[in-house]
Design an enzyme around this catalytic site. Structure first.
Site, PDB file in Angstrom:
ATOM      1  N   ASP A  49      -5.922   3.911  -0.481  1.00 45.13           N
ATOM      2  CA  ASP A  49      -6.826   5.058  -0.359  1.00 45.13           C
ATOM      3  C   ASP A  49      -8.106   4.783  -1.156  1.00 45.13           C
ATOM      4  OD1 ASP A  49      -5.583   5.222  -2.825  1.00 45.13           O
ATOM      5  OD2 ASP A  49      -5.401   7.418  -2.788  1.00 45.13           O
ATOM      6  N   SER A  50      -8.137   3.654  -1.875  1.00 50.29           N
ATOM      7  CA  SER A  50      -9.391   3.187  -2.484  1.00 50.29           C
ATOM      8  C   SER A  50     -10.454   2.993  -1.408  1.00 50.29           C
ATOM      9  CB  SER A  50      -9.171   1.885  -3.253  1.00 50.29           C
ATOM     10  OG  SER A  50      -8.522   0.915  -2.447  1.00 50.29           O
ATOM     11  N   ASP A  90      -1.334   3.522   2.018  1.00 48.45           N
ATOM     12  CA  ASP A  90      -1.356   4.552   0.987  1.00 48.45           C
ATOM     13  C   ASP A  90      -1.376   5.912   1.657  1.00 48.45           C
ATOM     14  OD1 ASP A  90      -1.277   3.969  -1.709  1.00 48.45           O
ATOM     15  OD2 ASP A  90      -3.449   3.713  -1.931  1.00 48.45           O
ATOM     16  N   GLU A 101       1.874   7.837  -4.821  1.00 45.55           N
ATOM     17  CA  GLU A 101       1.702   7.810  -6.275  1.00 45.55           C
ATOM     18  C   GLU A 101       2.714   8.757  -6.930  1.00 45.55           C
ATOM     19  OE1 GLU A 101      -2.349   8.599  -7.504  1.00 45.55           O
ATOM     20  OE2 GLU A 101      -3.157   6.981  -6.255  1.00 45.55           O
ATOM     21  N   GLU A 144       0.087   0.182 -12.140  1.00 50.53           N
ATOM     22  CA  GLU A 144      -1.363   0.055 -12.325  1.00 50.53           C
ATOM     23  C   GLU A 144      -1.787   0.279 -13.773  1.00 50.53           C
ATOM     24  OE1 GLU A 144      -3.694   2.098  -9.375  1.00 50.53           O
ATOM     25  OE2 GLU A 144      -5.576   1.759 -10.437  1.00 50.53           O
TER      26      GLU A 144
HETATM   27  N1  LIG Z   1     -13.006  -0.956  -6.338  1.00 50.39           N
HETATM   28  C1  LIG Z   1     -11.923  -0.383  -6.881  1.00 50.39           C
HETATM   29  N2  LIG Z   1     -11.085  -1.119  -7.640  1.00 50.39           N
HETATM   30  C2  LIG Z   1      -9.989  -0.557  -8.215  1.00 50.39           C
HETATM   31  O1  LIG Z   1      -9.210  -1.266  -8.889  1.00 50.39           O
HETATM   32  C3  LIG Z   1      -9.735   0.828  -7.975  1.00 50.39           C
HETATM   33  C4  LIG Z   1     -10.641   1.545  -7.162  1.00 50.39           C
HETATM   34  N3  LIG Z   1     -11.724   0.925  -6.645  1.00 50.39           N
HETATM   35  N4  LIG Z   1     -10.456   2.863  -6.896  1.00 50.39           N
HETATM   36  C5  LIG Z   1      -9.216   3.491  -7.216  1.00 50.39           C
HETATM   37  C6  LIG Z   1      -8.687   2.986  -8.496  1.00 50.39           C
HETATM   38  C7  LIG Z   1      -9.467   3.393  -9.712  1.00 50.39           C
HETATM   39  N5  LIG Z   1      -9.212   2.286 -10.612  1.00 50.39           N
HETATM   40  C8  LIG Z   1      -9.760   2.146 -11.871  1.00 50.39           C
HETATM   41  C9  LIG Z   1     -10.997   2.673 -12.160  1.00 50.39           C
HETATM   42  C10 LIG Z   1     -11.551   2.539 -13.405  1.00 50.39           C
HETATM   43  C11 LIG Z   1     -10.879   1.871 -14.401  1.00 50.39           C
HETATM   44  C12 LIG Z   1     -11.528   1.751 -15.740  1.00 50.39           C
HETATM   45  O2  LIG Z   1     -12.555   2.336 -15.992  1.00 50.39           O
HETATM   46  N6  LIG Z   1     -10.955   0.982 -16.661  1.00 50.39           N
HETATM   47  C13 LIG Z   1     -11.538   0.794 -17.965  1.00 50.39           C
HETATM   48  C14 LIG Z   1     -10.471   0.877 -19.023  1.00 50.39           C
HETATM   49  C15 LIG Z   1     -10.078   2.277 -19.312  1.00 50.39           C
HETATM   50  C16 LIG Z   1      -9.187   2.391 -20.575  1.00 50.39           C
HETATM   51  O3  LIG Z   1      -9.257   1.510 -21.440  1.00 50.39           O
HETATM   52  O4  LIG Z   1      -8.405   3.388 -20.684  1.00 50.39           O
HETATM   53  C17 LIG Z   1     -12.272  -0.544 -18.007  1.00 50.39           C
HETATM   54  O5  LIG Z   1     -12.862  -0.857 -19.046  1.00 50.39           O
HETATM   55  O6  LIG Z   1     -12.318  -1.256 -16.969  1.00 50.39           O
HETATM   56  C18 LIG Z   1      -9.628   1.329 -14.131  1.00 50.39           C
HETATM   57  C19 LIG Z   1      -9.078   1.470 -12.857  1.00 50.39           C
HETATM   58  C20 LIG Z   1      -8.416   1.279  -9.966  1.00 50.39           C
HETATM   59  N7  LIG Z   1      -8.657   1.510  -8.561  1.00 50.39           N
HETATM   60  C1  LIG Z   2      -5.229  -0.504  -6.185  1.00 54.41           C
HETATM   61  C2  LIG Z   2      -4.115  -0.133  -5.279  1.00 54.41           C
HETATM   62  C3  LIG Z   2      -2.802  -0.218  -5.954  1.00 54.41           C
HETATM   63  C4  LIG Z   2      -4.325   1.189  -4.595  1.00 54.41           C
HETATM   64  O1  LIG Z   2      -3.545   2.113  -4.706  1.00 54.41           O
HETATM   65  C5  LIG Z   2      -5.509   1.360  -3.754  1.00 54.41           C
HETATM   66  O2  LIG Z   2      -6.235   0.396  -3.484  1.00 54.41           O
HETATM   67  O3  LIG Z   2      -5.729   2.493  -3.300  1.00 54.41           O
HETATM   68 MG   LIG Z   3      -4.278   3.941  -3.860  1.00 58.39          MG
END
Ligand SMILES: Nc1nc(=O)c2c([nH]1)NC[C@@H]1CN(c3ccc(C(=O)N[C@@H](CCC(=O)O)C(=O)O)cc3)CN21
Ligand SMILES: CC(C)C(=O)C(=O)O
Ligand SMILES: [Mg+2]
Length: 265
Positions: free
Chosen positions: A45-46, A84, A116, A183
């Site tokens: 769903d991303s 998803d 989820e 995740e």
């Molecule tokens: N392009 C894309 N990649 C992804 O992996 C992804 C999506 N979209 N959309 C849905 C979710 C959202 N995701 C995410 C979005 C942001 C962070 C993030 O901001 N991480 C921080 C760390 C946060 C912490 O330390 O608690 C970082 O620094 O990257 C992580 C996963 C993973 N998923």
């Molecule tokens: C990152 C994966 C696990 C996902 O749920 C998504 O792409 O929506």
């Molecule tokens: Mg997803």
């Protein structure tokens, strides 16, 4: 060529071979990942963020996911395709959730669905599996809960949170999930949870202890110039390359360098 089934995924797991997964949203990218022998394609769903231009996955509809899932199935031959289920499509009555899940199997022709959640969705997972729908679980950071949690937060930082994640994983396993995405869970906690479970755990940002990895296609191809999460690695800088191609094309059109005689009838 026979398409992978969940038992092909288990075979990899039992052999100790890592399970390689990537998201796909359209038939062309599905074909390319499939020809590279990626084991599993997730129609995440991303897609709301990567292809539809939303800020989160929350506005994604069932029809969005159904259409993109069908395209990924049509584009691929070998990979197991998992769809998803989007925001709130499995939180009403279990009757409604099962009906929505069935649409992915019957209209999009995917091999499995992913939802989820942990303990709180285990009863539903059990009903889906009893009805013949293979289900992939998803624990840890849950993007559909971003507004409730107030952001995307790494999980498993405390003993208490690790215990909750373990309970969630065990509940999904007992309910019959064939695999679980984990995740953004701290890698030490992730490793202990993986050890305690005996179904494949597919990590994203959760370290090498997992039984495989899943990444968003746009992140590993460098398609999005503005967002690179820490858990991703850019195998290509496609945004840069595509920008170059578009710029050249535009310049050629404006200066009559394209089309040339070979390009007209
Ligand atoms: N392009 C894309 N990649 C992804 O992996 C992804 C999506 N979209 N959309 C849905 C979710 C959202 N995701 C995410 C979005 C942001 C962070 C993030 O901001 N991480 C921080 C760390 C946060 C912490 O330390 O608690 C970082 O620094 O990257 C992580 C996963 C993973 N998923
Ligand atoms: C990152 C994966 C696990 C996902 O749920 C998504 O792409 O929506
Ligand atoms: Mg997803």
């Amino acid at each position: 060529m026979m398409r992978n089934t969940v038992s092909d995924i288990w075979k990899l797991y039992k052999k100790g071979e890592k399970i390689a997964c990537v998201t796909a949203y359209d038939s062309t990218s599905a074909l390319l990942a499939d020809r590279a022998a990626v084991d599993l394609l997730l129609v995440g769903d991303s897609l709301g963020m990567t292809v539809l231009g939303h800020d989160t996955t929350i506005p994604v509809s069932i029809d969005d996911c159904l259409r993109h899932s069908a395209a990924v199935v049509r584009g691929s031959e070998k990979a197991l395709v998992v769809a998803d289920m989007p925001f709130m499509s499995y939180h009403g009555s279990s009757h409604e959730a099962l009906k929505n899940a069935s649409r992915f199997m019957q209209e999009s022709l995917v091999s499995a669905v992913k939802i989820e959640g942990g303990e709180e969705v285990a009863d539903l997972v059990k009903k889906m599996v009893q009805g013949g729908i293979p289900v992939m679980g998803h624990i840890g950071l849950l993007p559909q809960a971003v507004l409730v949690k107030g952001g995307y937060k790494v999980r498993g930082r405390t003993e208490e949170d690790e215990q909750q994640l373990l309970k969630d994983g065990l509940a999904l396993q007992a309910a019959g999930a064939f695999a679980i995405v984990m995740e953004c869970v701290k890698s030490d906690a992730a490793k202990r949870i993986v050890t305690a479970l005996d179904i494949p755990i597919i990590g994203i940002g959760s370290g090498l202890g997992c039984d495989g990895e899943v990444q968003v296609m746009h992140d590993i191809l460098g398609l999005n110039p503005d967002f690179i999460p820490r858990h991703a690695k850019k195998y290509l800088d496609l945004a840069e390359q595509i920008n170059g191609a578009f710029t050249q094309y535009k310049d050629d059109v404006k200066s009559d360098r394209f089309p040339t005689q070979e390009n007209w009838y």
